[in-house]
Structure formats: C-alpha cells, structure tokens
Design a protein around this motif. Structure first.
Motif, PDB file in Angstrom:
ATOM      1  N   PRO A 112       0.396  -8.010  -0.461  1.00  7.52           N
ATOM      2  CA  PRO A 112       1.235  -8.114  -2.369  1.00  7.52           C
ATOM      3  C   PRO A 112      -0.126  -9.208  -2.543  1.00  7.52           C
ATOM      4  O   PRO A 112       0.560  -8.742  -3.881  1.00  7.52           O
ATOM      5  N   ILE A 113       0.034 -10.124  -2.089  1.00  8.66           N
ATOM      6  CA  ILE A 113      -0.634 -11.306  -2.377  1.00  8.66           C
ATOM      7  C   ILE A 113      -1.645 -11.203  -3.079  1.00  8.66           C
ATOM      8  O   ILE A 113      -2.049 -10.966  -4.697  1.00  8.66           O
ATOM      9  N   GLN A 114      -2.554 -10.830  -2.202  1.00  7.66           N
ATOM     10  CA  GLN A 114      -3.958  -9.799  -2.974  1.00  7.66           C
ATOM     11  C   GLN A 114      -4.232  -9.035  -3.684  1.00  7.66           C
ATOM     12  O   GLN A 114      -4.991  -9.111  -5.019  1.00  7.66           O
ATOM     13  N   GLN A 115      -3.059  -8.096  -4.218  1.00  2.00           N
ATOM     14  CA  GLN A 115      -2.507  -7.332  -5.073  1.00  2.00           C
ATOM     15  C   GLN A 115      -2.783  -8.048  -6.113  1.00  2.00           C
ATOM     16  O   GLN A 115      -3.054  -7.574  -7.368  1.00  2.00           O
ATOM     17  N   LEU A 116      -2.109  -9.406  -6.456  1.00  2.00           N
ATOM     18  CA  LEU A 116      -1.375  -9.713  -7.630  1.00  2.00           C
ATOM     19  C   LEU A 116      -2.825  -9.935  -7.910  1.00  2.00           C
ATOM     20  O   LEU A 116      -3.355 -10.653  -8.898  1.00  2.00           O
ATOM     21  N   LEU A 138       5.371 -13.997  -6.774  1.00  2.05           N
ATOM     22  CA  LEU A 138       4.482 -14.804  -6.481  1.00  2.05           C
ATOM     23  C   LEU A 138       6.085 -14.521  -5.394  1.00  2.05           C
ATOM     24  O   LEU A 138       5.514 -14.468  -4.103  1.00  2.05           O
ATOM     25  N   ALA A 139       6.521 -15.090  -5.763  1.00  2.98           N
ATOM     26  CA  ALA A 139       8.463 -14.620  -4.652  1.00  2.98           C
ATOM     27  C   ALA A 139       8.629 -13.804  -3.972  1.00  2.98           C
ATOM     28  O   ALA A 139       8.979 -13.197  -3.052  1.00  2.98           O
ATOM     29  N   SER A 140       7.998 -12.884  -5.267  1.00  2.00           N
ATOM     30  CA  SER A 140       8.001 -11.224  -4.877  1.00  2.00           C
ATOM     31  C   SER A 140       7.640 -11.279  -3.781  1.00  2.00           C
ATOM     32  O   SER A 140       7.684  -9.973  -2.564  1.00  2.00           O
TER      33      SER A 140
END
Length: 588
Positions: free
Chosen positions: A511-515, A527-529
C-alpha cells in the motif's frame, strides 16, 4: 528559560476524562552540582606534592569531544534487553573508524557483561568505574591487577591503532622521559555507549518519574566519564589545556524508553539553562533551530561542559499514546480499565491526563527536541506490532495533513542541511543498509521543519487532540523508517498466493508503494491508512510480535532466537547512528 507547561492550551475530548498532569517537585532531579556526590575528584589543592612535580612538565592535554549514546529500554524492560543494539553500535563505530576512542561507559552493566563474555580478557570494552562493585567488573579488575608492569607496557603498545591513536583499553603507566618533552596533544574524539538501568523494575510509576531518573543517570554518567579523563591526565603528569569540554548527547529510546528520553532531554535543558552562559533561546514560540553550533553550558566545579543535542531516535515508541491505538478497537471504558491496571504509566499512555499532549505541543518539550541535529523514528508497518502500532510509533493521524516526502525526493523538502547530510554519505549511501538489503524497509519518509506559527490547525474540534499532537511533532522535521518485519517472525504461516483476477489489477501489492506511484509526497492521514492495512498479495500470516523483533530483544536464549531477524534492522540503525553522530566532528 523555563517554559511553564500550564500556559499551554490543552484540549481534552469528552470521552477522555482527562485531568491535567501535575509534576511533583520532589521527583525533579537536583542540579548537576549535586549529582553523584560520591565521585572522588582529583583536586590540585589536595595533592601539593603532585602539583610540585608537574612544574617542569610541558606536555599539554586537550580533552576532545565526547559523544554519548544513551540506549533506553521500555516498559518492564532491562538494560540487557537491548544488548545487541549496544554491541552493534559499539562494533560499528570501531569498524568504521569514526572516532579515536570507542568505549562503553564505566557504569554500563551491559558493556561489562559483554566484556566478560568476550574471548580473552575482554579487551574490546573498557570499564572505567572504580565505584561499581558488580561481580563481573571485580573479576575483570583482579585479572588486570595480576599483570606485571612490563606486561602492561607491552599491552599498551599493542593497543595502538593503525592510524596511531590508542584504543580505549590502555593503562595509565607514566614514562619518565616524557616529563621534559614539549608535545602538542591531539584532541581525540571519544564515543561512549551506555544502556540506562535506572528504570529497571520501576516502569509502572509514570513517564515523569522515569524521565527524572533517566536525566539523573545521564548527568551522572557524563560527569563520571569527564572526571575519569581528568584523573587520567593527572596520573599521566599532563596539564589540562582547557577548562571547556564539548559533549554531544544522542538518545535511542525503545518503546516507552522513547517517551522517557523525550522527557529527560526537556529536564536536562531546564537544568542546563540554570547554569548556561550562552543563551540559545530566540522566540519561545519558535522551535526551529537557529544553527548547529547552539549548545547549553553546564558549570561543574572547574569545568565548563558544553552540551550539544546530536541525534534522537525512537524505535516503536507510543508517541501519541495507546488510547485509540490498540491492536483491536476497544471501548473507552476498557481502555480506562487497562490504564488503571498499568499504574501511573498506564494513565499516561491511555491519556487519562494531559502529559503526552503537553509533551507533544508545549515549547517546554518541543524546543529541546528541536535542538537535536537529527530526529529518527522507526515503526512497524502492516499490523505486526500488537503493543505499539505503527500509527502511534510514527505519530500519524487520520485527520493530520502533515506532509511526508519519500526518501528519494528529499531534496524537495527545501532543507539544505538534510540534503547536504545525505550527499555526504550519511544514512544508507556510505556503508549500505542491511535491513533494506533484506527487504525489511518498506519506505523512508522525511517531514519538513516548520515553525509553530506556520502550523495548520485542524478545523474540527474532535481532531484537536491526536491530530494536533501528530502535526506538532512532525513540524520538528523527522526521518521515519517503516519496517515490514513479517518474514523475520518465526511464528508465521505461508499462504498460497491468490490468483490475479484481472489484467488491470495493480502489480504493486504494498500500500505504501502504491502511494508512491501517484505522488512524491503524501499526507499523514493517507500514510496512516496505508501502514495500518495489509498488502493485497501477502502470502505470510504472522503473529503481531514485531514489537520485540524490531529491536532484536534479547532476554534468554528463547527470546534471542525468536528475535534474531531484528538484527538486520539494528545493524542498519547502528550504521546510521555512528555516521550521524560522527558528522558532528566534521561540522564543528
């Protein structure tokens, strides 16, 4: 100048039943002048014969900068729990030749244990303390006492480093021929590692008392190491060239130890300001450091100790507390019951008082934290930490709009000091990052430094609690490292990979790399999500025991074996710490 915490506006949400915290004056540490009165100080007035002998000595000695790295354990912890971090920090500093002398403090139980357990006589760690009566140290000193003068001289020669500097394991044996020589002494930099032990068995009585004990121990260790160096100079018939010594302080707090560390440095700043000769305070509402040469001055007898805050690091620390940050959402009534069961520490962590809010928003606490040259926070991602979820460890909130820049785009921060630091090879660039090579670092972010006047206040009153705390801490400028420790947790189950439903499904499962595919900078709420979710293509189901794994927690053979995977993270942290701490020498 002391900031009155009562002047800070504290907003409590209705469900908290928050009560303003009151600091008991009796728990405050006494000024440095009264710390550890049992330490013997070599005074020229007390040794007239020795003073007469030194009249013809022309050798002058300068005490170089001493860099202290204090490692602080967490709730119900012991100093030995973080023994691997102690060892890897010390060994990394030696292997990379960042300092002239690398040692553990003379009062560090962990350092003494590692020395006793090492091969040979344990010469890789020197214990200076003559006041510590632990069995291991007594055995070690007795072994040295058996050495003849010739053997001591030979050992001192063999302890010379390749670059000509002496290792910490040297003996004070005077050479008569040196008395008539005129020598210009090199100011050697010293690196001291110390695992705090003051809170062992006492972590139930709250952050305030734990922080007071910690600052007491920090000052005692600093003073003891300086007195040891002064006595060594006296014993070597040398003359101390200057009455000023530079000391840098770096803190690594694990779990609750991160909160202890934040409180302790605020108290240390208050104590130092009582004796300071060089004011570093500008606007009380501005937490942005003026420059990197700012320091506090502690006047201790005949020495001026210039205190520089260097690096502050936390690993899985509940900066926002535990209320609303439990692994599973639980009713407020249940949180309050757990809080009371954990004593005063529980009431702090579950925010039944306003201590954590004040520590995150008051200039009394923010200003000293802002004086550190670097601030680093490690957090577990993807639900791997049952005790301290990543949102509170990295102070993220669903209502916060604080900007977080991906490490690759750090130059867009506009922070030239940070950019120059990275360009000089600090962080991963110079010596590698074992955790990244192992695939444990999900992403690294940087938050820009923002003055208090530029902070965006949340529009919703409900958000004025956690969101204000998160935004206020972010404004100091942090490096945040998110760790995915799942594959290093031995109690895990591999699951079959799910088939791709369609060709249009994203190829990135993190999910972080998707951001990162959509923007170079993300807001705290997004980022929290991301870190609270699970990767869509995860093939590992593991227990959420990452809280101990990330710090390579060691207490007996079972826990050591279970948490071995965290050593990659601690190795990376050790590299970064030694690089960052040693950078002070280049900048000054």
């Amino acid at each position: 100048m002391t900031i009155d915490a009562s002047s800070v506006d504290v907003v409590a949400t209705p469900h908290q039943s928050a009560a303003p915290y009151q600091e008991n004056p009796s728990t405050r540490v006494s000024p440095l002048m009264s710390i550890n009165p049992n330490i013997e100080v070599v005074s020229p007035d007390a040794h007239p014969t020795q003073r007469d002998e030194t009249k013809n000595i022309h050798q002058h000695q300068v005490i170089g900068p001493i860099h202290f790295c204090f490692i602080v354990h967490g709730h119900k912890g012991r100093p030995g729990d973080l023994s691997y971090l102690h060892q890897t920090v010390r060994d990394t500093a030696r292997d990379h030749h960042k300092f002239d002398v690398v040692d553990c403090s003379g009062q560090c139980v962990v350092g003494a244990t590692l020395a006793a357990n090492s091969d040979g006589a344990g010469e890789d760690v020197t214990s200076h303390s003559e006041h510590d009566s632990s069995p291991k140290k007594i055995r070690r000193r007795s072994k040295r006492d058996k050495l003849t003068l010739k053997e001591r001289l030979q050992r001192r020669k063999s302890s010379k480093k390749v670059d000509g500097s002496e290792d910490a394991t040297q003996f004070n044996v005077d050479s008569e021929s040196s008395k008539d020589k005129e020598v210009s002494s090199h100011a050697k930099s010293t690196f001291i590692v110390h695992n705090a032990s003051c809170n062992e068995g006492k972590t139930h009585d709250g952050v305030i008392k734990g922080g007071e004990r910690l600052v007491n121990e920090m000052l005692e260790v600093i003073r003891h190491e300086i007195e040891t160096k002064k006595q060594t100079i006296n014993n070597d018939n040398q003359v101390l060239e200057s009455d000023t010594i530079d000391v840098t302080i770096s803190v690594v707090g694990n779990s609750l130890g991160g909160l202890y560390g934040r409180y302790a440095i605020a108290r240390l700043a208050e104590i130092a300001e009582e004796y300071t000769k060089n004011s570093i305070v500008s606007d009380v509402n501005d937490t942005t450091p003026n420059d990197e040469t700012d320091y506090y001055t502690l006047v201790d007898r005949d020495m001026n100790i210039r205190i520089h805050f260097n690096v502050f690091c936390s690993t899985a620390s509940p900066h926002l507390g535990c209320a609303g940050h439990t692994y599973f959402p639980i009713p407020r009534a249940a949180e309050m019951g757990i809080a009371h069961g954990l004593g005063e520490t529980g009431r702090d962590l579950f925010r039944l008082n306003d201590l954590l809010h004040t520590m995150a928003t008051s200039p009394r606490f923010l200003r000293p934290l802002a004086r550190f040259r670097r601030r680093i926070a490690y957090a577990n991602a993807f639900g791997t930490d049952f005790v301290v979820p990543g949102t509170t460890a990295a102070f993220l909130d669903k209502d916060s709009e604080s900007l977080h820049y991906f490490d690759e785009y750090v130059e867009e921060l506009g922070d030239q000091v940070l950019v120059d630091s990275i360009r000089k090879g600090i962080d991963k660039a110079e010596t590698g990052c074992p955790a990244s090579e192992r695939g444990l670092v999900v992403a690294t972010f940087h938050t820009p430094r923002v003055s208090v006047g530029e902070l965006k206040q949340p529009s919703s009153k409900r958000a004025n609690d956690l969101s204000v705390m998160a935004t206020s801490l972010d404004s100091l400028g942090w490096k945040k490292v998110f760790i995915d420790i799942r594959k290093e947790i031995p109690l895990g189950v591999s699951l079959p990979a799910l088939p791709i439903r369609s060709a249009s499904e994203p190829t990135l499962s993190c999910p972080i790399q998707q951001l990162k595919t959509t923007s170079r900078v993300v807001e705290s709420r997004h980022l929290a999500s991301a870190i609270a979710s699970n990767p869509s293509k995860s093939t590992i189901l593991s227990l959420p025991v990452g809280h101990n794994t990330i710090c390579a927690y060691s207490r007996g053979p079972v826990s050591t074996a279970m948490n071995t995977g965290g050593r990659f993270v601690m190795d990376s942290l050790a590299i970064e710490l030694t690089n960052e701490i040693s950078l002070w020498n280049d900048l000054n």
